[in-house]
Design a protein around this motif. Structure first.
Motif, short mmCIF file in Angstrom:
data_model
loop_
_atom_site.label_atom_id
_atom_site.label_comp_id
_atom_site.label_asym_id
_atom_site.label_seq_id
_atom_site.Cartn_x
_atom_site.Cartn_y
_atom_site.Cartn_z
N THR A 105 0.82 -1.21 0.00
CA THR A 105 0.00 0.00 0.00
C THR A 105 0.86 1.26 0.00
O THR A 105 1.92 1.29 0.61
N ALA A 106 0.37 2.31 -0.69
CA ALA A 106 1.03 3.61 -0.60
C ALA A 106 0.70 4.25 0.74
O ALA A 106 1.54 4.89 1.36
N LYS A 107 -0.57 4.10 1.16
CA LYS A 107 -1.00 4.56 2.48
C LYS A 107 -1.96 3.51 3.03
O LYS A 107 -2.91 3.12 2.37
N LEU A 108 -1.68 3.08 4.25
CA LEU A 108 -2.56 2.14 4.93
C LEU A 108 -3.30 2.89 6.02
O LEU A 108 -2.69 3.45 6.93
N VAL A 109 -4.63 2.91 5.92
CA VAL A 109 -5.47 3.50 6.96
C VAL A 109 -6.04 2.34 7.76
O VAL A 109 -6.83 1.55 7.26
N LEU A 110 -5.59 2.22 9.01
CA LEU A 110 -5.90 1.05 9.82
C LEU A 110 -6.81 1.42 10.98
O LEU A 110 -6.53 2.34 11.75
N SER A 111 -7.91 0.69 11.08
CA SER A 111 -8.90 0.94 12.13
C SER A 111 -9.08 -0.34 12.94
O SER A 111 -8.83 -1.45 12.45
N ALA B 37 5.84 4.85 14.80
CA ALA B 37 6.02 6.30 14.69
C ALA B 37 6.64 6.74 13.36
O ALA B 37 6.17 7.72 12.77
N PRO B 38 7.68 6.07 12.83
CA PRO B 38 8.25 6.54 11.56
C PRO B 38 7.25 6.51 10.41
O PRO B 38 7.19 7.44 9.61
N LEU B 39 6.44 5.45 10.33
CA LEU B 39 5.44 5.36 9.26
C LEU B 39 4.32 6.36 9.47
O LEU B 39 3.80 6.94 8.51
N LEU B 40 3.92 6.57 10.73
CA LEU B 40 2.87 7.54 11.02
C LEU B 40 3.31 8.95 10.66
O LEU B 40 2.52 9.74 10.10
N GLU B 41 4.55 9.30 10.96
CA GLU B 41 5.05 10.64 10.68
C GLU B 41 5.13 10.91 9.18
O GLU B 41 4.90 12.04 8.73
N LEU B 42 5.45 9.91 8.39
CA LEU B 42 5.54 10.08 6.94
C LEU B 42 4.18 9.98 6.25
O LEU B 42 4.08 10.25 5.05
N GLY B 43 3.15 9.56 6.97
CA GLY B 43 1.84 9.42 6.36
C GLY B 43 1.64 8.12 5.61
O GLY B 43 0.61 7.94 4.96
N GLN B 44 2.60 7.20 5.68
CA GLN B 44 2.43 5.90 5.04
C GLN B 44 1.44 5.03 5.81
O GLN B 44 0.86 4.10 5.25
N LEU B 45 1.26 5.34 7.08
CA LEU B 45 0.31 4.63 7.93
C LEU B 45 -0.51 5.67 8.68
O LEU B 45 0.02 6.66 9.17
N VAL B 46 -1.82 5.44 8.74
CA VAL B 46 -2.71 6.27 9.56
C VAL B 46 -3.51 5.33 10.46
O VAL B 46 -4.19 4.43 9.96
N TYR B 47 -3.36 5.51 11.76
CA TYR B 47 -4.22 4.75 12.67
C TYR B 47 -5.48 5.57 12.88
O TYR B 47 -5.43 6.69 13.39
N PHE B 48 -6.62 5.02 12.47
CA PHE B 48 -7.90 5.72 12.50
C PHE B 48 -8.71 5.18 13.67
O PHE B 48 -9.39 4.16 13.56
N PRO B 49 -8.67 5.85 14.82
CA PRO B 49 -9.41 5.35 15.99
C PRO B 49 -10.91 5.59 15.84
O PRO B 49 -11.35 6.50 15.12
N GLN B 50 -11.68 4.79 16.52
CA GLN B 50 -13.13 4.99 16.58
C GLN B 50 -13.40 5.90 17.77
O GLN B 50 -13.24 5.49 18.93
N THR B 51 -13.78 7.14 17.53
CA THR B 51 -13.84 8.15 18.59
C THR B 51 -15.23 8.75 18.72
O THR B 51 -16.05 8.71 17.79
N PHE B 52 -15.47 9.36 19.89
CA PHE B 52 -16.75 10.00 20.18
C PHE B 52 -16.49 11.27 20.99
O PHE B 52 -15.64 11.28 21.87
#
Length: 349
Positions: free
Chosen positions: A62-68, A125-140
């Motif tokens: 993946t170019a960017k993985l958005v993980l929930s 952290a390295p992948l998150l900072e570059l935007g290659q990974l986004v951890y998408f939490p379920q928030t309220f």
């Protein structure tokens, strides 16, 4: 003193809510027109507790993985009170705000284990900072207004805002895959490309991934951009070639598994051969550099010393060093170089 993993996770979750990152990421995932479509940006919901396996597999294609990670318990994050008039803490705002309403916010996220999540986010952290990974939490965010007027009898009606990737039920959100037990169990987006990219990769036997810590894995990926690009291009092509028939796919994956193992072995042999040659070149370059420095200082008196270095002397050593550098560049363009790097950090089970 550094904060603990739970504090790290809590801060990430609160920043995600405060920055409206959920809306931003969802808008990016909704781009489906010809100019904005990004076929290698993939959003995945994991129903497993451990996110390492999926992260180390999916980021290879993946170019960017958005993980929930939906379905956890509602975890309380923060309670805030803000003056509606000036935006300050109600205990510290001015006299003019005396009877103004107070906005009360309570922040929550779905999370069973803040310590586990915090450790995961630190490793990635390295992948998150570059935007290659986004951890998408379920928030309220649960909010209501409370009056400070002396005769107020009740508060205003509560209202909620949500930041979630819906599991296929809401067409305004985009979720590509749902993964459980190392298998894709649903494809809400009905996108065949993304399903065929990730699904077979989860079935391959790749011990160099399993034996590498998540922290080392993320560090290597961000440090070796060229090698990652070569590996991604190769694996994307091979994953899209895998047959949709389960029986044929198993045979193809077995062949691909053997090909990858052989590729890693060949890369190991190639790097070893180049390294042995480089040791000789480095020694020659060092001797030649010293001699060239002396010549610069002493003029022509040390010409016989240069002759002792062999034909070409200093310049042949520099040329050899340049050729070695180019050779290393070629190695990084090979699809198995990155996997070889990971195998060096891998610890056998």
């Amino acid at each position: 003193m550094p904060d603990d993993a739970a504090d790290h996770a809590r801060r990430y979750l609160i920043d995600f809510i405060d920055g409206n990152r959920g809306e931003e990421v969802a808008r990016e995932l909704q781009r489906t027109d010809a100019s904005g479509r990004r076929p290698f940006d993939v959003s995945v919901a994991s129903l497993d507790a451990d996110l390492s396996f999926l992260t180390k597999r999916a980021t290879l294609v993946t170019a960017k993985l958005v993980l929930s990670q939906p379905g956890g318990e509602h975890c309380y994050l923060a309670h805030r009170e803000i003056c509606k008039r000036c935006g300050a803490d109600p205990d510290h705002c001015g006299p003019g705000c005396r009877y103004e309403d107070i906005r009360i916010d309570q922040l929550f996220a779905e999370c069973d284990d803040l310590d586990r999540l915090g450790a995961y986010l630190r490793d990635c952290a390295p992948l998150l900072e570059l935007g290659q990974l986004v951890y998408f939490p379920q928030t309220f965010r649960r909010s209501h207004l409370e009056s400070r007027a002396p005769d107020a009898q009740s508060t205003s009606s509560p209202f909620n805002s949500v930041g979630q990737l819906e599991l296929g039920d809401n067409p305004d959100r985009t979720l590509d895959l749902i993964v459980k037990g190392h298998r894709v169990v649903d494809v809400p987006s009905r996108d065949p490309v993304k399903a065929r990219l990730v699904t077979p990769l989860l079935q391959l036997d790749l011990p160099m991934l399993e034996g590498t810590s998540l922290r080392d894995y993320c560090a290597i990926l961000t440090q070796e951009g060229d090698a990652l690009a070569a590996t991604q291009a190769y694996l994307r092509g091979r994953m899209l070639e895998v047959d949709t028939d389960p029986d044929k796919a198993l045979v193809q994956l077995a062949k691909l598994d053997a090909e990858i193992q052989e590729g890693v072995r060949a890369a190991r042999a190639e790097v070893g051969r180049v390294s042995r040659r480089s040791a000789v070149q480095a020694a020659g370059a060092a001797v030649a550099t010293v001699a060239a420095t002396l010549v610069a200082v002493e003029g022509t008196h040390l010409a016989p010393v240069l002759g002792m270095l062999g034909a070409g002397g200093f310049f042949s050593a520099v040329l050899a060093a340049d050729q070695y550098a180019d050779r290393r560049g070629e190695l990084r363009q090979r699809p198995f170089y990155l996997l070889w790097l990971l195998s060096r950090r891998s610890v056998p089970a």
